[in-house]
Design a protein around this motif. Sequence first.
Motif, PDB file in Angstrom:
ATOM      1  N   LEU A  12       0.837  -1.207   0.000  1.00 30.85           N
ATOM      2  CA  LEU A  12       0.000   0.000   0.000  1.00 30.85           C
ATOM      3  C   LEU A  12       0.871   1.257   0.000  1.00 30.85           C
ATOM      4  O   LEU A  12       0.562   2.238  -0.676  1.00 30.85           O
ATOM      5  CB  LEU A  12      -0.943   0.005   1.207  1.00 30.85           C
ATOM      6  N   MET A  13       1.949   1.216   0.760  1.00 29.48           N
ATOM      7  CA  MET A  13       2.873   2.354   0.797  1.00 29.48           C
ATOM      8  C   MET A  13       3.482   2.582  -0.581  1.00 29.48           C
ATOM      9  O   MET A  13       3.615   3.728  -1.036  1.00 29.48           O
ATOM     10  CB  MET A  13       3.955   2.094   1.846  1.00 29.48           C
ATOM     11  N   ALA A  14       3.832   1.493  -1.247  1.00 31.24           N
ATOM     12  CA  ALA A  14       4.392   1.604  -2.601  1.00 31.24           C
ATOM     13  C   ALA A  14       3.374   2.224  -3.553  1.00 31.24           C
ATOM     14  O   ALA A  14       3.734   3.035  -4.416  1.00 31.24           O
ATOM     15  CB  ALA A  14       4.830   0.233  -3.103  1.00 31.24           C
ATOM     16  N   GLN A  15       2.104   1.876  -3.394  1.00 32.43           N
ATOM     17  CA  GLN A  15       1.054   2.439  -4.247  1.00 32.43           C
ATOM     18  C   GLN A  15       0.910   3.943  -4.028  1.00 32.43           C
ATOM     19  O   GLN A  15       0.720   4.702  -4.981  1.00 32.43           O
ATOM     20  CB  GLN A  15      -0.284   1.753  -3.974  1.00 32.43           C
ATOM     21  N   VAL A  16       0.986   4.365  -2.771  1.00 33.26           N
ATOM     22  CA  VAL A  16       0.891   5.803  -2.461  1.00 33.26           C
ATOM     23  C   VAL A  16       2.007   6.557  -3.185  1.00 33.26           C
ATOM     24  O   VAL A  16       1.769   7.592  -3.810  1.00 33.26           O
ATOM     25  CB  VAL A  16       0.947   6.046  -0.934  1.00 33.26           C
ATOM     26  N   LEU A  17       3.209   6.035  -3.100  1.00 29.24           N
ATOM     27  CA  LEU A  17       4.345   6.695  -3.761  1.00 29.24           C
ATOM     28  C   LEU A  17       4.248   6.593  -5.280  1.00 29.24           C
ATOM     29  O   LEU A  17       4.550   7.546  -5.998  1.00 29.24           O
ATOM     30  CB  LEU A  17       5.657   6.099  -3.263  1.00 29.24           C
ATOM     31  N   GLN A  18       3.816   5.435  -5.761  1.00 29.43           N
ATOM     32  CA  GLN A  18       3.710   5.227  -7.208  1.00 29.43           C
ATOM     33  C   GLN A  18       2.726   6.217  -7.822  1.00 29.43           C
ATOM     34  O   GLN A  18       2.938   6.702  -8.936  1.00 29.43           O
ATOM     35  CB  GLN A  18       3.280   3.794  -7.491  1.00 29.43           C
ATOM     36  N   GLU A  34      14.228  11.481   2.401  1.00 30.80           N
ATOM     37  CA  GLU A  34      14.987  11.266   1.168  1.00 30.80           C
ATOM     38  C   GLU A  34      14.124  10.715   0.041  1.00 30.80           C
ATOM     39  O   GLU A  34      14.385  10.982  -1.128  1.00 30.80           O
ATOM     40  CB  GLU A  34      16.173  10.336   1.426  1.00 30.80           C
ATOM     41  N   ILE A  35      13.104   9.938   0.390  1.00 28.82           N
ATOM     42  CA  ILE A  35      12.239   9.377  -0.656  1.00 28.82           C
ATOM     43  C   ILE A  35      11.001  10.244  -0.888  1.00 28.82           C
ATOM     44  O   ILE A  35      10.182   9.934  -1.750  1.00 28.82           O
ATOM     45  CB  ILE A  35      11.825   7.924  -0.338  1.00 28.82           C
ATOM     46  N   GLY A  36      10.862  11.305  -0.107  1.00 26.32           N
ATOM     47  CA  GLY A  36       9.754  12.234  -0.311  1.00 26.32           C
ATOM     48  C   GLY A  36       8.429  11.761   0.247  1.00 26.32           C
ATOM     49  O   GLY A  36       7.368  12.154  -0.243  1.00 26.32           O
ATOM     50  N   PHE A  37       8.471  10.917   1.261  1.00 26.05           N
ATOM     51  CA  PHE A  37       7.244  10.437   1.911  1.00 26.05           C
ATOM     52  C   PHE A  37       6.908  11.399   3.034  1.00 26.05           C
ATOM     53  O   PHE A  37       7.574  11.459   4.049  1.00 26.05           O
ATOM     54  CB  PHE A  37       7.453   9.016   2.445  1.00 26.05           C
ATOM     55  N   ARG A  38       5.841  12.169   2.838  1.00 24.88           N
ATOM     56  CA  ARG A  38       5.483  13.224   3.779  1.00 24.88           C
ATOM     57  C   ARG A  38       4.298  12.828   4.651  1.00 24.88           C
ATOM     58  O   ARG A  38       3.710  11.774   4.483  1.00 24.88           O
ATOM     59  CB  ARG A  38       5.169  14.493   3.004  1.00 24.88           C
ATOM     60  N   SER A  39       3.925  13.732   5.551  1.00 19.95           N
ATOM     61  CA  SER A  39       2.831  13.446   6.483  1.00 19.95           C
ATOM     62  C   SER A  39       1.513  13.200   5.747  1.00 19.95           C
ATOM     63  O   SER A  39       0.710  12.363   6.163  1.00 19.95           O
ATOM     64  CB  SER A  39       2.678  14.568   7.507  1.00 19.95           C
ATOM     65  N   LEU A  40       1.291  13.921   4.656  1.00 22.82           N
ATOM     66  CA  LEU A  40       0.071  13.673   3.878  1.00 22.82           C
ATOM     67  C   LEU A  40       0.089  12.282   3.270  1.00 22.82           C
ATOM     68  O   LEU A  40      -0.953  11.627   3.161  1.00 22.82           O
ATOM     69  CB  LEU A  40      -0.092  14.718   2.777  1.00 22.82           C
ATOM     70  N   ASP A  41       1.260  11.830   2.879  1.00 23.04           N
ATOM     71  CA  ASP A  41       1.393  10.477   2.342  1.00 23.04           C
ATOM     72  C   ASP A  41       1.088   9.449   3.438  1.00 23.04           C
ATOM     73  O   ASP A  41       0.441   8.433   3.194  1.00 23.04           O
ATOM     74  CB  ASP A  41       2.794  10.242   1.777  1.00 23.04           C
TER      75      ASP A  41
END
Length: 83
Positions: A12-18, A34-41
């Motif tokens: 699911l995390m990969a889908q959010v980033l994808q 570094e990967i750009g995963f923020r609080s909204l993500d």
Amino acid sequence: MEELSRAQIRDLMAQVLQNQGRVLPDDDSADLREIGFRSLDFSELALRVEDVTGEELNFDAPGLRRIATVGDVLDFLAELQRQ
């Protein structure tokens, strides 16, 4: 309640980033900044977990402050499901 495995949460995390044109690294020690995963993500990921499990996840801001890596996110959400 259906409990998602760590691997399912990772998917699911990969889908959010994808959806944002980014790729989730294989390394769980990857730094979220570094990967750009923020609080909204994180919020979107938590909602996806809730949608699949059918249960609301209750967490507070202090718990989120200790999250710095991909593995921290996976551990945090896996632990929340058990509460």
